[in-house]
Motif scaffolding. Structure first.
Motif, mmCIF file in Angstrom:
data_model
loop_
_atom_site.group_PDB
_atom_site.id
_atom_site.type_symbol
_atom_site.label_atom_id
_atom_site.label_comp_id
_atom_site.label_asym_id
_atom_site.label_seq_id
_atom_site.Cartn_x
_atom_site.Cartn_y
_atom_site.Cartn_z
ATOM 1 N N UNK A 142 0.823 -1.219 0.000
ATOM 2 C CA UNK A 142 0.000 0.000 0.000
ATOM 3 C C UNK A 142 0.854 1.265 0.000
ATOM 4 N N UNK A 143 1.599 1.429 -1.105
ATOM 5 C CA UNK A 143 2.403 2.628 -1.330
ATOM 6 C C UNK A 143 1.687 3.453 -2.389
ATOM 7 N N UNK A 144 1.511 4.750 -2.131
ATOM 8 C CA UNK A 144 0.838 5.639 -3.084
ATOM 9 C C UNK A 144 1.564 6.984 -3.095
ATOM 10 N N UNK A 145 2.599 7.075 -3.941
ATOM 11 C CA UNK A 145 3.425 8.282 -4.031
ATOM 12 C C UNK A 145 3.345 8.847 -5.440
ATOM 13 N N UNK A 146 2.962 10.093 -5.522
ATOM 14 C CA UNK A 146 2.820 10.752 -6.812
ATOM 15 C C UNK A 146 3.920 11.798 -6.978
ATOM 16 N N UNK A 147 4.483 11.852 -8.179
ATOM 17 C CA UNK A 147 5.504 12.844 -8.508
ATOM 18 C C UNK A 147 4.800 14.157 -8.820
ATOM 19 N N UNK A 148 5.240 15.242 -8.165
ATOM 20 C CA UNK A 148 4.574 16.516 -8.411
ATOM 21 C C UNK A 148 5.321 17.386 -9.411
ATOM 22 N N UNK A 149 6.212 16.791 -10.216
ATOM 23 C CA UNK A 149 6.917 17.506 -11.279
ATOM 24 C C UNK A 149 6.228 17.328 -12.615
ATOM 25 N N UNK A 150 6.825 17.915 -13.639
ATOM 26 C CA UNK A 150 6.220 17.886 -14.974
ATOM 27 C C UNK A 150 6.820 16.809 -15.876
ATOM 28 N N UNK A 152 6.643 13.573 -15.890
ATOM 29 C CA UNK A 152 5.986 12.274 -15.883
ATOM 30 C C UNK A 152 5.721 11.738 -14.489
ATOM 31 N N UNK A 153 5.118 10.544 -14.420
ATOM 32 C CA UNK A 153 4.750 9.966 -13.122
ATOM 33 C C UNK A 153 5.973 9.489 -12.342
ATOM 34 N N UNK A 154 5.779 9.241 -11.067
ATOM 35 C CA UNK A 154 6.831 8.721 -10.189
ATOM 36 C C UNK A 154 7.253 7.331 -10.648
ATOM 37 N N UNK A 155 8.520 6.988 -10.358
ATOM 38 C CA UNK A 155 9.037 5.663 -10.684
ATOM 39 C C UNK A 155 9.757 5.090 -9.468
ATOM 40 N N UNK A 156 10.022 3.778 -9.539
ATOM 41 C CA UNK A 156 10.792 3.061 -8.534
ATOM 42 C C UNK A 156 12.086 2.590 -9.170
ATOM 43 N N UNK A 157 13.190 2.704 -8.429
ATOM 44 C CA UNK A 157 14.481 2.201 -8.872
ATOM 45 C C UNK A 157 14.861 1.028 -7.987
ATOM 46 N N UNK A 158 15.202 -0.111 -8.598
ATOM 47 C CA UNK A 158 15.634 -1.287 -7.835
ATOM 48 C C UNK A 158 16.979 -1.775 -8.359
#
Length: 176
Positions: A142-150, A152-158
């Motif tokens: 239940x992670x819900x993180x939105x990128x507030x920049x222009x 594109x959407x937030x991403x995850x790095x693994x």
């Protein structure tokens, strides 16, 4: 708030962080005589305008071989946070660092549950773990993180991480 060498069994709750660096484990690995960090819970906390929300950082070419384990992060709100979730095992704050190898610090048994809000950086969830000592047993739900920049959407790095994810996962997870 920084958890350092030898810290064990801390329960941090009902805190509002900001501005600042959020709540960190580390940096660890710079000195040879460091001790394990075990048993940290961070819950019911708000991060507002911090550079990071929750962060675990170890030196890239670490002098010690220790374990960071049994960490629980739950019910955390991120408001305009640089990187809300950040495991950084390539930490080196100086341009003159000699990158002689991977971190020798084992990060294991980490739970991330019910974390939501906004990220200033496109990489909202960063799992940059050691190649020699990959992070293991990292569980997200239940992670819900939105990128507030222009850009594109937030991403995850693994990188070098083993774990699992359940529930709603924004941005999409890369755990397996």
């Amino acid at each position: 708030i920084a958890m350092l060498s030898g810290n064990t069994n801390f329960d941090i709750y009902n805190v509002t962080c900001g501005p600042g660096h959020g709540i960190s484990v580390g940096s660890l690995g710079k000195d040879r005589n460091e001790k394990n960090v075990n048993g940290l819970t961070v819950r019911d906390t708000i991060f507002a305008g911090t550079s990071d929300g929750i962060r675990i950082k170890t030196w890239e070419s670490s002098a010690s071989t220790i374990v960071i384990s049994n960490l629980v992060y739950e019910n955390l709100q991120m408001i305009d946070v640089g990187t809300p979730i950040n495991i950084d095992q390539k930490y080196c704050p100086y341009t003159s660092c000699q990158k002689l190898g991977d971190s020798h610090i084992q990060i294991q048994n980490v739970t991330l549950k019910n974390i939501w809000g906004t990220s200033r950086n496109k990489v909202a969830v960063k799992f940059q773990c050691s190649k020699s000592f990959p992070c293991k047993n990292v569980h997200s739900s239940d992670i819900n993180l939105k990128h507030n920049g222009v850009d594109g959407p937030a991403i995850t790095l693994c990188e070098n991480i083993k774990g699992s994810a359940t529930g709603k996962m924004i941005p999409p997870h890369c755990l397996n």
